[in-house]
Design a protein around this motif. Structure first.
Motif, PDB file in Angstrom:
ATOM      1  N   PHE A 186       0.834  -1.194   0.000  1.00  0.00           N
ATOM      2  CA  PHE A 186       0.000   0.000   0.000  1.00  0.00           C
ATOM      3  C   PHE A 186       0.874   1.251   0.000  1.00  0.00           C
ATOM      4  CE2 PHE A 186      -2.267  -3.336   2.433  1.00  0.00           C
ATOM      5  CZ  PHE A 186      -3.247  -3.614   1.481  1.00  0.00           C
ATOM      6  N   ALA A 187       0.263   2.383  -0.304  1.00  0.00           N
ATOM      7  CA  ALA A 187       1.010   3.626  -0.480  1.00  0.00           C
ATOM      8  C   ALA A 187       1.566   4.153   0.836  1.00  0.00           C
ATOM      9  CB  ALA A 187       0.097   4.675  -1.120  1.00  0.00           C
ATOM     10  N   ALA A 188       2.568   5.012   0.713  1.00  0.00           N
ATOM     11  CA  ALA A 188       3.110   5.709   1.878  1.00  0.00           C
ATOM     12  C   ALA A 188       1.987   6.516   2.527  1.00  0.00           C
ATOM     13  CB  ALA A 188       4.242   6.627   1.448  1.00  0.00           C
ATOM     14  N   GLY A 189       1.928   6.470   3.854  1.00  0.00           N
ATOM     15  CA  GLY A 189       0.876   7.174   4.560  1.00  0.00           C
ATOM     16  C   GLY A 189      -0.284   6.279   4.950  1.00  0.00           C
ATOM     17  N   SER A 190      -0.328   5.063   4.398  1.00  0.00           N
ATOM     18  CA  SER A 190      -1.385   4.122   4.761  1.00  0.00           C
ATOM     19  C   SER A 190      -1.096   3.539   6.139  1.00  0.00           C
ATOM     20  CB  SER A 190      -1.467   2.996   3.735  1.00  0.00           C
ATOM     21  OG  SER A 190      -0.269   2.228   3.739  1.00  0.00           O
ATOM     22  N   GLY A 191      -2.093   2.876   6.723  1.00  0.00           N
ATOM     23  CA  GLY A 191      -1.901   2.271   8.033  1.00  0.00           C
ATOM     24  C   GLY A 191      -0.808   1.219   8.030  1.00  0.00           C
ATOM     25  N   THR A 192      -0.800   0.363   7.003  1.00  0.00           N
ATOM     26  CA  THR A 192       0.216  -0.687   6.917  1.00  0.00           C
ATOM     27  C   THR A 192       1.604  -0.103   6.743  1.00  0.00           C
ATOM     28  OG1 THR A 192      -1.421  -2.171   5.934  1.00  0.00           O
ATOM     29  CG2 THR A 192       0.879  -2.799   5.709  1.00  0.00           C
ATOM     30  N   ASP A 193       1.707   0.972   5.969  1.00  0.00           N
ATOM     31  CA  ASP A 193       2.999   1.641   5.777  1.00  0.00           C
ATOM     32  C   ASP A 193       3.532   2.160   7.105  1.00  0.00           C
ATOM     33  OD1 ASP A 193       5.086   3.188   4.121  1.00  0.00           O
ATOM     34  OD2 ASP A 193       4.041   4.806   5.180  1.00  0.00           O
ATOM     35  N   ALA A 194       2.659   2.784   7.903  1.00  0.00           N
ATOM     36  CA  ALA A 194       3.085   3.323   9.196  1.00  0.00           C
ATOM     37  C   ALA A 194       3.575   2.219  10.118  1.00  0.00           C
ATOM     38  CB  ALA A 194       1.929   4.090   9.840  1.00  0.00           C
ATOM     39  N   VAL A 195       2.884   1.088  10.106  1.00  0.00           N
ATOM     40  CA  VAL A 195       3.292  -0.052  10.933  1.00  0.00           C
ATOM     41  C   VAL A 195       4.641  -0.590  10.445  1.00  0.00           C
ATOM     42  CG1 VAL A 195       2.714  -2.405  11.643  1.00  0.00           C
ATOM     43  CG2 VAL A 195       0.918  -0.665  11.503  1.00  0.00           C
ATOM     44  N   ALA A 196       4.789  -0.709   9.128  1.00  0.00           N
ATOM     45  CA  ALA A 196       6.030  -1.235   8.555  1.00  0.00           C
ATOM     46  C   ALA A 196       7.226  -0.378   8.942  1.00  0.00           C
ATOM     47  CB  ALA A 196       5.912  -1.323   7.033  1.00  0.00           C
ATOM     48  N   LEU A 254      -8.748   2.124  11.351  1.00  0.00           N
ATOM     49  CA  LEU A 254      -8.330   3.136  12.314  1.00  0.00           C
ATOM     50  C   LEU A 254      -7.016   3.798  11.916  1.00  0.00           C
ATOM     51  CD1 LEU A 254     -10.631   1.858  13.894  1.00  0.00           C
ATOM     52  CD2 LEU A 254      -9.239   1.999  15.962  1.00  0.00           C
ATOM     53  N   GLY A 255      -6.222   3.111  11.074  1.00  0.00           N
ATOM     54  CA  GLY A 255      -4.956   3.687  10.643  1.00  0.00           C
ATOM     55  C   GLY A 255      -5.141   4.982   9.884  1.00  0.00           C
ATOM     56  N   SER A 256      -6.131   5.036   8.998  1.00  0.00           N
ATOM     57  CA  SER A 256      -6.365   6.255   8.221  1.00  0.00           C
ATOM     58  C   SER A 256      -7.463   7.128   8.812  1.00  0.00           C
ATOM     59  CB  SER A 256      -6.728   5.899   6.773  1.00  0.00           C
ATOM     60  OG  SER A 256      -7.942   5.156   6.735  1.00  0.00           O
ATOM     61  N   GLY A 257      -8.345   6.530   9.626  1.00  0.00           N
ATOM     62  CA  GLY A 257      -9.482   7.291  10.110  1.00  0.00           C
ATOM     63  C   GLY A 257      -9.452   7.664  11.583  1.00  0.00           C
ATOM     64  N   TRP A 258      -8.387   7.277  12.268  1.00  0.00           N
ATOM     65  CA  TRP A 258      -8.322   7.466  13.721  1.00  0.00           C
ATOM     66  C   TRP A 258      -8.585   8.904  14.157  1.00  0.00           C
ATOM     67  CZ3 TRP A 258      -9.284   5.413  17.973  1.00  0.00           C
ATOM     68  CH2 TRP A 258      -8.629   5.713  19.170  1.00  0.00           C
ATOM     69  N   SER A 259      -7.953   9.871  13.519  1.00  0.00           N
ATOM     70  CA  SER A 259      -8.121  11.267  13.944  1.00  0.00           C
ATOM     71  C   SER A 259      -9.548  11.756  13.722  1.00  0.00           C
ATOM     72  CB  SER A 259      -7.126  12.170  13.208  1.00  0.00           C
ATOM     73  OG  SER A 259      -7.329  12.101  11.802  1.00  0.00           O
ATOM     74  N   MET A 260     -10.163  11.364  12.603  1.00  0.00           N
ATOM     75  CA  MET A 260     -11.516  11.826  12.300  1.00  0.00           C
ATOM     76  C   MET A 260     -12.583  11.123  13.143  1.00  0.00           C
ATOM     77  SD  MET A 260     -11.569  14.339  10.352  1.00  0.00           S
ATOM     78  CE  MET A 260     -10.341  15.240   9.397  1.00  0.00           C
ATOM     79  N   LEU A 261     -12.308   9.885  13.533  1.00  0.00           N
ATOM     80  CA  LEU A 261     -13.271   9.155  14.350  1.00  0.00           C
ATOM     81  C   LEU A 261     -13.429   9.786  15.737  1.00  0.00           C
ATOM     82  CD1 LEU A 261     -12.407   5.430  13.530  1.00  0.00           C
ATOM     83  CD2 LEU A 261     -14.349   6.758  12.711  1.00  0.00           C
ATOM     84  N   LYS A 262     -12.473  10.610  16.128  1.00  0.00           N
ATOM     85  CA  LYS A 262     -12.529  11.263  17.429  1.00  0.00           C
ATOM     86  C   LYS A 262     -13.193  12.634  17.357  1.00  0.00           C
ATOM     87  CE  LYS A 262      -8.049  10.628  18.015  1.00  0.00           C
ATOM     88  NZ  LYS A 262      -6.705  10.641  18.642  1.00  0.00           N
ATOM     89  N   LEU A 292       2.534   2.165  18.128  1.00  0.00           N
ATOM     90  CA  LEU A 292       1.582   1.610  17.174  1.00  0.00           C
ATOM     91  C   LEU A 292       0.141   1.903  17.585  1.00  0.00           C
ATOM     92  CD1 LEU A 292       3.304  -1.804  16.406  1.00  0.00           C
ATOM     93  CD2 LEU A 292       3.235   0.231  14.963  1.00  0.00           C
ATOM     94  N   GLU A 293      -0.113   1.911  18.880  1.00  0.00           N
ATOM     95  CA  GLU A 293      -1.463   2.216  19.364  1.00  0.00           C
ATOM     96  C   GLU A 293      -1.879   3.625  18.971  1.00  0.00           C
ATOM     97  OE1 GLU A 293      -3.558   2.731  23.686  1.00  0.00           O
ATOM     98  OE2 GLU A 293      -2.369   0.920  23.380  1.00  0.00           O
ATOM     99  N   GLN A 294      -0.923   4.536  18.896  1.00  0.00           N
ATOM    100  CA  GLN A 294      -1.222   5.915  18.528  1.00  0.00           C
ATOM    101  C   GLN A 294      -1.703   6.048  17.084  1.00  0.00           C
ATOM    102  OE1 GLN A 294       2.356   8.099  19.465  1.00  0.00           O
ATOM    103  NE2 GLN A 294       1.965   8.074  21.662  1.00  0.00           N
ATOM    104  N   ILE A 295      -1.415   5.046  16.248  1.00  0.00           N
ATOM    105  CA  ILE A 295      -1.905   5.071  14.871  1.00  0.00           C
ATOM    106  C   ILE A 295      -3.048   4.068  14.688  1.00  0.00           C
ATOM    107  CG2 ILE A 295       0.267   5.893  13.878  1.00  0.00           C
ATOM    108  CD1 ILE A 295       0.884   3.026  13.050  1.00  0.00           C
TER     109      ILE A 295
END
Length: 326
Positions: A42-52, A209-217, A287-290
């Motif tokens: 997946f692209a840079a900035g995605s949830g999986t990218d952040a974890v990687a 939650l990786g991409s939507g975490w901030s908006m879900l709050k 990781l929990e923060q993302i």
């Protein structure tokens, strides 16, 4: 022109020399002796990218070689999976991927060019990226049951975004179990789907939650439930969809593979290093923060069994919801 050709030949020779030396070193038990590439589908900035990137940095420190993240997005993880499947099985190419490539694609893609079991060596599950059911605030529903009631009273009025396989299968499973008429709208990326949810172009979205975490709050969307039956440690006060629709249980897992044929001693060394990285409380908090929950398997064999079970489970989900392969 001759000088350029000479430099090009020299560069290729140097790369080949380093690769050959690394492979020979691996065979002699000196792994790793060169940088490791971790391919992400997946692209840079995605949830999986952040974890990687978070896990890769710490893994590199443990193995004393840099782990370089290489984003190969496209075709719903098929491009990256194909590259890893054909890579040399020496431990220098790893694949951090999700249920998309190994659980969903085999059922959603007619002509898959890789085998999720035969073409890869499982190393370890890393954890899961929880998904949540969110709606636009204009939808008069504050629970899953209220959403179902509204959808039944207004057939065809609600639409949902599907930028990835988890969103697609979860939304279609909800539609099937609730016997409602909701309309799917395909998207190329999670950020665009989330933007359109906030803009009311779509009214429902099963978002990671990786991409939507901030908006879900915020109050720009309303979070109704999470997709995993066991709930989420990150959203402890949000109920599972399964409380309203018994049997609903969808988890977006994340794990690391190597190409098939990678030596067991290399696989075990990477697994051991990963266990130490994932046991680190600082890594877990990062990781929990993302929006990511660490949930590792202990052995490669345990992960292999999990991958096999998830492949069968997603097959049942896809068939149950009657989702056609494309």
């Amino acid at each position: 022109m001759q000088r350029r050709q000479w430099w090009a030949t020299l560069a290729l020779t140097a790369i080949a020399t380093v690769t050959t030396a690394a492979y020979a070193s691996t065979a002699q038990g000196n792994y790793p002796s060169a940088p490791i590439t971790m391919i992400v589908p997946f692209a840079a900035g995605s949830g999986t990218d952040a974890v990687a990137r978070a896990v890769g940095q710490k893994l590199g420190e443990r193995l004393q070689q840099p782990v370089i993240v290489d984003n190969r997005a496209g075709a719903n993880a098929q491009i990256a999976a194909g590259l890893v499947a054909k890579a040399k099985p020496d431990g220098y190419t790893l694949f951090m991927t999700t249920n998309t490539s190994h659980s969903a694609n085999p059922w959603l893609v007619k002509s898959l060019k890789y085998d999720p079991i035969k073409d890869f060596t499982p190393i370890a599950r890393v954890g899961e990226l929880p998904f949540a059911l969110a709606v636009h605030p204009s939808v008069p529903a504050d629970s899953v049951q209220a959403l179902i009631d509204y959808a039944k009273a207004n057939p065809g009025k609600l639409s949902y975004a599907t930028p990835n396989s988890t969103s697609l299968v979860a939304s279609e499973t909800l539609r099937f179990l609730s016997k409602t008429d909701i309309v799917g709208v395909p998207y190329k990326s999670s950020p665009q789907a989330l933007t359109d949810l906030m803009g009311n172009q779509v009214q429902m979205y099963v978002v990671d939650l990786g991409s939507g975490w901030s908006m879900l709050k915020t109050d720009r969307v309303r979070t109704l439930a999470v997709t995993a039956a066991k709930g989420s440690k990150i959203l402890p006060n949000v109920p599972p969809i399964g409380k309203t629709l018994p049997g609903f249980d969808i988890t977006s897992w994340n794990g690391i593979f190597a190409p098939a044929g990678t030596p067991p001693e290399v696989v075990n060394k990477i697994n051991t290093a990963l266990q130490a990285v994932l046991a680190d409380e600082a890594v877990q908090k990062q990781l929990e923060q993302i929006g990511f929950e660490v949930w590792p398997t202990k052995t490669p064999q345990e992960f292999a069994q999990y991958v096999s079970e998830q492949l069968a489970y997603w097959g049942r989900l896809v068939k149950q919801a009657d989702i056609p392969a494309q």
